[in-house]
Motif scaffolding. Sequence first.
Motif, PDB file in Angstrom:
ATOM      1  N   UNK A  24       0.284  -7.841  -1.479  1.00  0.00           N
ATOM      2  CA  UNK A  24       1.633  -8.114  -1.910  1.00  0.00           C
ATOM      3  C   UNK A  24       1.696  -9.580  -2.175  1.00  0.00           C
ATOM      4  N   UNK A  25       1.343 -10.218  -1.449  1.00  0.00           N
ATOM      5  CA  UNK A  25       1.589 -11.733  -1.609  1.00  0.00           C
ATOM      6  C   UNK A  25       0.622 -12.405  -2.696  1.00  0.00           C
ATOM      7  N   UNK A  26      -0.340 -11.610  -3.007  1.00  0.00           N
ATOM      8  CA  UNK A  26      -1.205 -12.055  -3.985  1.00  0.00           C
ATOM      9  C   UNK A  26      -0.583 -11.707  -5.531  1.00  0.00           C
ATOM     10  N   UNK A  27       0.454 -10.973  -5.558  1.00  0.00           N
ATOM     11  CA  UNK A  27       0.949 -10.638  -6.826  1.00  0.00           C
ATOM     12  C   UNK A  27       0.903  -9.274  -7.139  1.00  0.00           C
ATOM     13  N   UNK A  50      -2.555   2.481  13.934  1.00  0.00           N
ATOM     14  CA  UNK A  50      -2.805   2.589  12.497  1.00  0.00           C
ATOM     15  C   UNK A  50      -3.864   1.575  11.992  1.00  0.00           C
ATOM     16  N   UNK A  51      -4.652   2.195  10.845  1.00  0.00           N
ATOM     17  CA  UNK A  51      -5.658   1.407  10.457  1.00  0.00           C
ATOM     18  C   UNK A  51      -5.275   0.273   9.510  1.00  0.00           C
ATOM     19  N   UNK A  52      -6.169  -0.792   9.673  1.00  0.00           N
ATOM     20  CA  UNK A  52      -5.784  -1.960   8.819  1.00  0.00           C
ATOM     21  C   UNK A  52      -6.683  -2.004   7.601  1.00  0.00           C
ATOM     22  N   UNK A  53      -6.333  -1.826   6.352  1.00  0.00           N
ATOM     23  CA  UNK A  53      -7.295  -1.924   5.081  1.00  0.00           C
ATOM     24  C   UNK A  53      -7.390  -3.124   4.546  1.00  0.00           C
ATOM     25  N   UNK A  54      -8.670  -3.305   3.862  1.00  0.00           N
ATOM     26  CA  UNK A  54      -8.677  -4.628   3.313  1.00  0.00           C
ATOM     27  C   UNK A  54      -9.851  -4.529   2.104  1.00  0.00           C
ATOM     28  N   UNK A 103       1.929  -5.620  -5.940  1.00  0.00           N
ATOM     29  CA  UNK A 103       2.845  -4.669  -4.985  1.00  0.00           C
ATOM     30  C   UNK A 103       2.316  -3.673  -4.449  1.00  0.00           C
ATOM     31  N   UNK A 104       1.125  -3.483  -3.462  1.00  0.00           N
ATOM     32  CA  UNK A 104       0.791  -2.536  -2.751  1.00  0.00           C
ATOM     33  C   UNK A 104       0.417  -2.747  -1.308  1.00  0.00           C
ATOM     34  N   UNK A 105       1.177  -1.947  -0.517  1.00  0.00           N
ATOM     35  CA  UNK A 105       1.040  -1.721   0.921  1.00  0.00           C
ATOM     36  C   UNK A 105       0.663  -0.491   1.548  1.00  0.00           C
ATOM     37  N   UNK A 106      -0.196  -0.311   2.383  1.00  0.00           N
ATOM     38  CA  UNK A 106      -0.835   1.041   2.727  1.00  0.00           C
ATOM     39  C   UNK A 106      -1.061   1.066   4.307  1.00  0.00           C
ATOM     40  N   UNK A 107      -0.914   2.015   4.896  1.00  0.00           N
ATOM     41  CA  UNK A 107      -1.142   2.054   6.165  1.00  0.00           C
ATOM     42  C   UNK A 107      -1.460   3.456   6.443  1.00  0.00           C
ATOM     43  N   UNK A 108      -2.495   3.728   7.432  1.00  0.00           N
ATOM     44  CA  UNK A 108      -3.051   4.993   7.681  1.00  0.00           C
ATOM     45  C   UNK A 108      -2.897   5.273   9.444  1.00  0.00           C
ATOM     46  N   UNK A 109      -1.748   5.662   9.639  1.00  0.00           N
ATOM     47  CA  UNK A 109      -1.609   5.880  11.348  1.00  0.00           C
ATOM     48  C   UNK A 109      -2.524   7.195  11.609  1.00  0.00           C
ATOM     49  N   UNK A 146      -1.650  -4.922   4.344  1.00  0.00           N
ATOM     50  CA  UNK A 146      -0.731  -4.718   5.275  1.00  0.00           C
ATOM     51  C   UNK A 146       0.608  -5.161   4.573  1.00  0.00           C
ATOM     52  N   UNK A 147       1.746  -5.206   5.341  1.00  0.00           N
ATOM     53  CA  UNK A 147       2.869  -6.053   5.068  1.00  0.00           C
ATOM     54  C   UNK A 147       2.781  -7.378   5.219  1.00  0.00           C
ATOM     55  N   UNK A 148       2.033  -7.494   6.473  1.00  0.00           N
ATOM     56  CA  UNK A 148       2.006  -9.034   6.763  1.00  0.00           C
ATOM     57  C   UNK A 148       0.463  -9.531   6.921  1.00  0.00           C
TER      58      UNK A 148
END
Length: 332
Positions: free
Chosen positions: A245-248, A130-134, A250-256, A231-233
């Motif tokens: 998400x923790x910055x306020x 899975x790709x990690x986005x940022x 609500x966006x979580x995305x993955x791309x396997x 990511x979720x974590x």
Amino acid sequence: MKKMLQGPDRRQVLTGTLASIATLTFAKPSLAQAYPSRPIRFICPWPAGGTADATMRALCRVAATELGQPITLENRAGAAGMIGAAAIATAQPDGYTIGQIPLSVTRFSQLGSFAHDPRSDFTFIARTAGQTFGIAVRADSPFKTVQELVAAAKAKPDTITYATSGIAGQTHIGMEEFSYAAKIQLSHVPFKGGADALQAVLGGHVQVLADSSSWAPLVRDGRFRLLATWSEQRLAGFPAVPTLKESGYNVVMQAPNGVGAPKGLDPAVTAKLREVFRKAALSAEHTETCNRLDMVVMYLDGVDYQKFVAQNYEEEKVIIERLKLKELLGKS
């Protein structure tokens, strides 16, 4: 007393018997046993130098050793990965053309940018990693946090530019989702791949980079600043960087990433490739490459991978409608 065969009849029986013995002795091996008998072409739908390219090369090195034939990686970049995906879908289903299937085929097929149905037009071999986005900026950027980026965007809507690997790709969708959640407007600058997008930000031509972890080495050497991940974590390699998400937001995305072939591949060849890429995906070389690029091994066998793609296809319907992607691309 039984009559003995003589003349032509006897010769026919002997000829038939000898032919049967020859067939048993010199029978050709099964297709799976004979495959592969020559080098394999592996299509990567992204430019050389990106994270997907690096992980696919690691997979191919391991798989080539297992198969006993070279695997030549061919970069077919463009159209947010769809040029390479189409090359896979239209290739001969003989096992000698395989490649990475971007998950975004489930979106682009519904947007009309990919003329194939990903649920039926591929033979799925394995989901791999899975790709990690940022979201990253240059170290000299005025934005120290994602909240500062949001504040600047609200003050001057549509003036802050961000680079991605293409229109309606995962990074573009992620930034649109982020913009929607933050109630801001940003200006999108698409490129053919993540490597080109990174160079544009590094050169100061675009202000913000939205990409998979191609930014990681530059963050570590002090040239980039990572504002948030999707990511979720939090990432183990960047524990001080918050998620969106923790910055306020609500966006979580993955791309396997996944490996596939054209539809109609012989079942015996499919089974062989599934086993080979299972070993490759779980190998030390591939795992170490993923760790180095801050990616996560997300292996699924071909059957489960196909179910995952079908599920994602349905989820994309909701995203397309909510973000009005057809209108954005000028399609009715």
